[in-house]
Design an enzyme around this catalytic site. Structure first.
Site, PDB file in Angstrom:
ATOM      1  N   HIS A  67      17.939 -66.754  12.037  1.00 49.11           N
ATOM      2  CA  HIS A  67      17.916 -66.030  10.765  1.00 49.11           C
ATOM      3  C   HIS A  67      19.117 -65.094  10.671  1.00 49.11           C
ATOM      4  CE1 HIS A  67      15.747 -63.829   7.448  1.00 49.11           C
ATOM      5  NE2 HIS A  67      16.591 -62.890   7.843  1.00 49.11           N
ATOM      6  N   GLU A  68      19.345 -64.315  11.725  1.00 51.69           N
ATOM      7  CA  GLU A  68      20.464 -63.362  11.709  1.00 51.69           C
ATOM      8  C   GLU A  68      21.809 -64.091  11.723  1.00 51.69           C
ATOM      9  OE1 GLU A  68      19.688 -60.428  10.899  1.00 51.69           O
ATOM     10  OE2 GLU A  68      17.557 -60.734  11.288  1.00 51.69           O
ATOM     11  N   HIS A  71      22.796 -65.044   8.207  1.00 48.41           N
ATOM     12  CA  HIS A  71      23.476 -63.923   7.547  1.00 48.41           C
ATOM     13  C   HIS A  71      24.930 -63.850   8.015  1.00 48.41           C
ATOM     14  CE1 HIS A  71      20.001 -62.106   5.641  1.00 48.41           C
ATOM     15  NE2 HIS A  71      19.353 -61.988   6.789  1.00 48.41           N
TER      16      HIS A  71
END
Length: 157
Positions: A67-68, A71
């Site tokens: 998820h990170e 980003h």
């Protein structure tokens, strides 16, 4: 697992899932509780919750890292890296990252009372779990001065 191991793990996930290098810092943050991780847009660093790693294990943590990294890679490519952006949602689904992390259940109700505020005028007692400044408050019953006492929280043996 320490921060060096996490750094290598994030770099490996970045190559395996995104075919791109991760060139910044990844570290555990022991204070993160309401979120599984964070990506910093200015420094491009990533922080991962130590509590989530300990509680839910490597599989959940890998989904948080993905998820990170979504980003991270989208931001560096100047594409939509926010949660609401369709590009972010599509990439997250493609690599198998988690949209939301599992919730930590921190039960503060079971903590013992550690402090007692005692009214010097009427003797009213107020039990508190956290330390408070008695100069900022007065007794709710008589508006008298409050005194702070530390309670003995050790269990008798």
């Amino acid at each position: 697992m320490d921060n060096d191991s996490l750094q290598r793990w994030v770099e490996e996930i970045s190559w395996r899932s995104f075919n791109q290098p991760f060139r910044h810092q990844a570290a555990f943050n022991k204070r993160l509780r309401s979120t599984g991780g964070r990506y910093f847009t200015k420094s491009h660093h990533i922080e991962i919750s130590w509590m989530h790693y300990e509680t839910f294990g490597q599989d959940e943590t890998e989904r948080i890292i993905k998820h990170e990294l979504c980003h991270y890679h989208l931001h560096l490519q100047r594409r939509g890296f926010r949660h609401r952006d369709p590009e972010f949602k599509a990439l997250l689904q493609k690599v198998g990252g988690s949209r939301y992390c599992s919730t930590l259940t921190i039960n503060r109700a079971k903590e013992p009372f550690r402090y007692k505020l005692l009214c010097s005028k009427c003797g009213m007692e107020y039990l508190r779990k956290r330390k408070v400044d008695p100069k900022k408050y007065v007794c709710g019953r008589c508006q008298g001065k409050l005194l702070l006492k530390l309670l003995d929280t050790t269990m008798p043996s």
